[in-house]
Design an enzyme around this catalytic site. Structure first.
Site, mmCIF file in Angstrom:
data_model
loop_
_atom_site.group_PDB
_atom_site.id
_atom_site.type_symbol
_atom_site.label_atom_id
_atom_site.label_comp_id
_atom_site.label_asym_id
_atom_site.label_seq_id
_atom_site.Cartn_x
_atom_site.Cartn_y
_atom_site.Cartn_z
ATOM 1 N N CYS A 285 0.840 -1.207 0.000
ATOM 2 C CA CYS A 285 0.000 0.000 0.000
ATOM 3 C C CYS A 285 0.872 1.252 0.000
ATOM 4 C CB CYS A 285 -0.957 -0.009 1.194
ATOM 5 S SG CYS A 285 -0.117 -0.156 2.770
ATOM 6 N N GLU B 33 -2.112 1.326 -4.332
ATOM 7 C CA GLU B 33 -1.864 -0.056 -3.903
ATOM 8 C C GLU B 33 -1.281 -0.806 -5.106
ATOM 9 O OE1 GLU B 33 -3.442 -1.179 -0.794
ATOM 10 O OE2 GLU B 33 -2.908 -3.294 -0.961
HETATM 11 C C1 LIG Z 1 -1.989 -4.215 5.010
HETATM 12 S S1 LIG Z 1 -2.597 -5.279 6.274
HETATM 13 C C2 LIG Z 1 -2.829 -6.768 5.354
HETATM 14 C C3 LIG Z 1 -3.722 -7.795 5.983
HETATM 15 C C4 LIG Z 1 -4.223 -8.910 5.058
HETATM 16 N N1 LIG Z 1 -3.211 -9.379 4.144
HETATM 17 C C5 LIG Z 1 -5.472 -8.503 4.307
HETATM 18 O O1 LIG Z 1 -5.456 -8.516 3.063
HETATM 19 O O2 LIG Z 1 -6.480 -8.182 4.950
HETATM 20 C C6 LIG Z 1 -1.154 -5.529 7.210
HETATM 21 C C7 LIG Z 1 -1.308 -6.480 8.390
HETATM 22 O O3 LIG Z 1 -0.038 -6.583 9.018
HETATM 23 C C8 LIG Z 1 -0.222 -6.689 10.414
HETATM 24 N N2 LIG Z 1 1.053 -6.256 11.019
HETATM 25 C C9 LIG Z 1 1.464 -4.990 11.299
HETATM 26 N N3 LIG Z 1 2.729 -5.009 11.755
HETATM 27 C C10 LIG Z 1 3.134 -6.318 11.757
HETATM 28 C C11 LIG Z 1 4.350 -6.979 12.095
HETATM 29 N N4 LIG Z 1 5.408 -6.288 12.533
HETATM 30 N N5 LIG Z 1 4.408 -8.310 11.963
HETATM 31 C C12 LIG Z 1 3.345 -9.015 11.498
HETATM 32 N N6 LIG Z 1 2.160 -8.450 11.168
HETATM 33 C C13 LIG Z 1 2.057 -7.105 11.282
HETATM 34 C C14 LIG Z 1 -1.427 -5.824 10.710
HETATM 35 O O4 LIG Z 1 -2.047 -6.223 11.908
HETATM 36 C C15 LIG Z 1 -2.284 -6.042 9.464
HETATM 37 O O5 LIG Z 1 -3.224 -7.077 9.683
#
Ligand SMILES: C[S@@+](CC[C@H](N)C(=O)[O-])C[C@H]1O[C@@H](n2cnc3c(N)ncnc32)[C@H](O)[C@@H]1O
Length: 365
Positions: free
Chosen positions: A323, A357
């Site tokens: 994104c 995106e």
């Molecule tokens: C852009 S979202 C994508 C979620 C999923 N792929 C979707 O399509 O709904 C990024 C995700 O990364 C998680 N996140 C943020 N920081 C993270 C980290 N350091 N390690 C793992 N997950 C993380 C967030 O909670 C979020 O659910």
């Protein structure tokens, strides 16, 4: 699209540009940004330019005995928020309840007093979760007022929040249905956890990832999997999948979602991408039964941290959903070495804004 908030609200900064020009401008920007890489032709994937946001957050502006939804001001107008009459980018189901809901809140001093923010989450069936956020002490007695709202708005579950406390009337999640290549997938989406804001675009992004990973051999590792949005359909392309995410509630939803969609080849783990990356370095037995060739990543705007980038770089094939083109570019400077960029897509998740995106598929040469 025409919205009466155009020119005042700081969200739709591209309000003066016809939608087709926005697509052109954004795709030109992307081509230029990634010019230094050997990119294939950019696929431009767009959706609706009106009523496309399945979740939205508004501040509340009180003036005399009236209350209004408010958005941040345009940059050129300074700091703070400004009352708005309408928002045309939100789902029709959200749009339709916004004004009547505010009318009911205005009539009730207890609901209205120190109401600071209202958040909306909707699904494709027109069911909603509405979260009322207060800057005052709130206790169980608010239940009586919420019940009155629930009588008027039968399609809404309400959540009341104030610092450190949360009251749920009656549930804190929705079941969403996505149509992917003609097949319906169900997802539990929990309030206040990440979910893709643009439902139609999410369907197209998943279809794109499915099409571009069909031929890959080996198992799949996924970082930043959220509620299993990509994981569940993509698990049909692989023998086994291991998917991780930092948010515990998202992982609970993802596990539930695998179950309701009948997928039994996925293991979900709640841990940060960096923590998961250490498992491989430490030869953890958790990973020993996987053929670790393919990785799907969909990180937040910051992109990959150093540890996770190193980990991802060990895979043959990478599907990267991003994104933030700037952090994608930084990460590609490492990940594009020794790999061919097989696909490059721009998903217009956020019409009328400058956000972009992208999807990139990299395969070992
Ligand atoms: C852009 S979202 C994508 C979620 C999923 N792929 C979707 O399509 O709904 C990024 C995700 O990364 C998680 N996140 C943020 N920081 C993270 C980290 N350091 N390690 C793992 N997950 C993380 C967030 O909670 C979020 O659910």
């Amino acid at each position: 699209m025409i919205c009466s908030s155009f020119g005042k609200c700081g969200s739709c900064v591209l309000w003066q540009m016809p939608y087709s020009e926005q697509l052109k401008m954004k795709s030109e920007k992307l081509k230029e940004l990634f010019n230094e890489f050997n990119m294939p032709e950019l696929e431009i994937i767009n959706g609706n330019d009106e009523h496309f946001r399945a979740r939205a957050e508004f501040r509340v502006w009180h003036e005399g005995d009236k209350s209004f939804y408010a958005m941040r001001k345009r940059k050129e107008d300074g700091r703070g928020v400004i009352p708005i009459e309408e928002c045309k980018i939100v789902d029709k189901a959200i749009y339709d309840v916004m004004a009547p809901l505010m009318n009911e809140i205005e009539k009730n001093d207890n609901l209205r007093f120190k109401l600071y923010e209202i958040d909306f989450l909707s699904n494709s069936k027109g069911e909603l979760i509405v979260t009322l956020i207060y800057h005052k002490k709130v206790d169980e007695s608010i239940a009586e007022d919420i019940e009155k709202l629930k009588e008027k708005f039968k399609n809404i579950d309400f959540i009341v929040r104030r610092k450190g406390r949360k009251f749920v009337f009656d549930k804190n999640y929705l079941i969403e249905e996505l149509n992917i290549n003609g097949k319906t997938y169900k997802y539990k989406i929990i309030e206040n956890t990440f979910s893709q804001p643009n439902r139609k675009m999410s369907e197209k992004m998943i279809e794109w990832a499915l099409g571009n990973s069909k031929h890959l051999k080996g198992d799949l590792v996924e970082l930043y999997c959220g509620n299993g949005n990509f994981t569940i359909p993509l698990s049909e392309n692989f023998r086994k999948v291991i998917a991780t995410e930092i948010n515990q509630e998202s992982i609970q939803a993802a596990t539930f979602n695998a179950d309701i969609n009948g997928r039994d080849n996925i293991t979900f783990l709640a841990m940060s991408a960096a923590e998961f990356s250490s498992l491989k370095k430490d030869n953890s037995p958790l990973l020993s039964s996987y053929d670790l060739k393919n990785v799907l990543i969909d990180p937040p705007r910051a992109g990959l941290d150093d540890k996770s980038r190193k980990f991802v770089n060990d895979f043959e094939n990478i599907v990267y959903i991003s994104c933030n083109p700037e952090t994608l570019k930084r990460d590609l400077e490492t990940l594009a070495n020794g790999r061919k960029i097989k696909a490059f897509a721009f998903f217009d998740q956020f019409p009328y804004t400058e956000h972009m995106e992208c999807g990139v598929v990299l395969e070992k040469m």
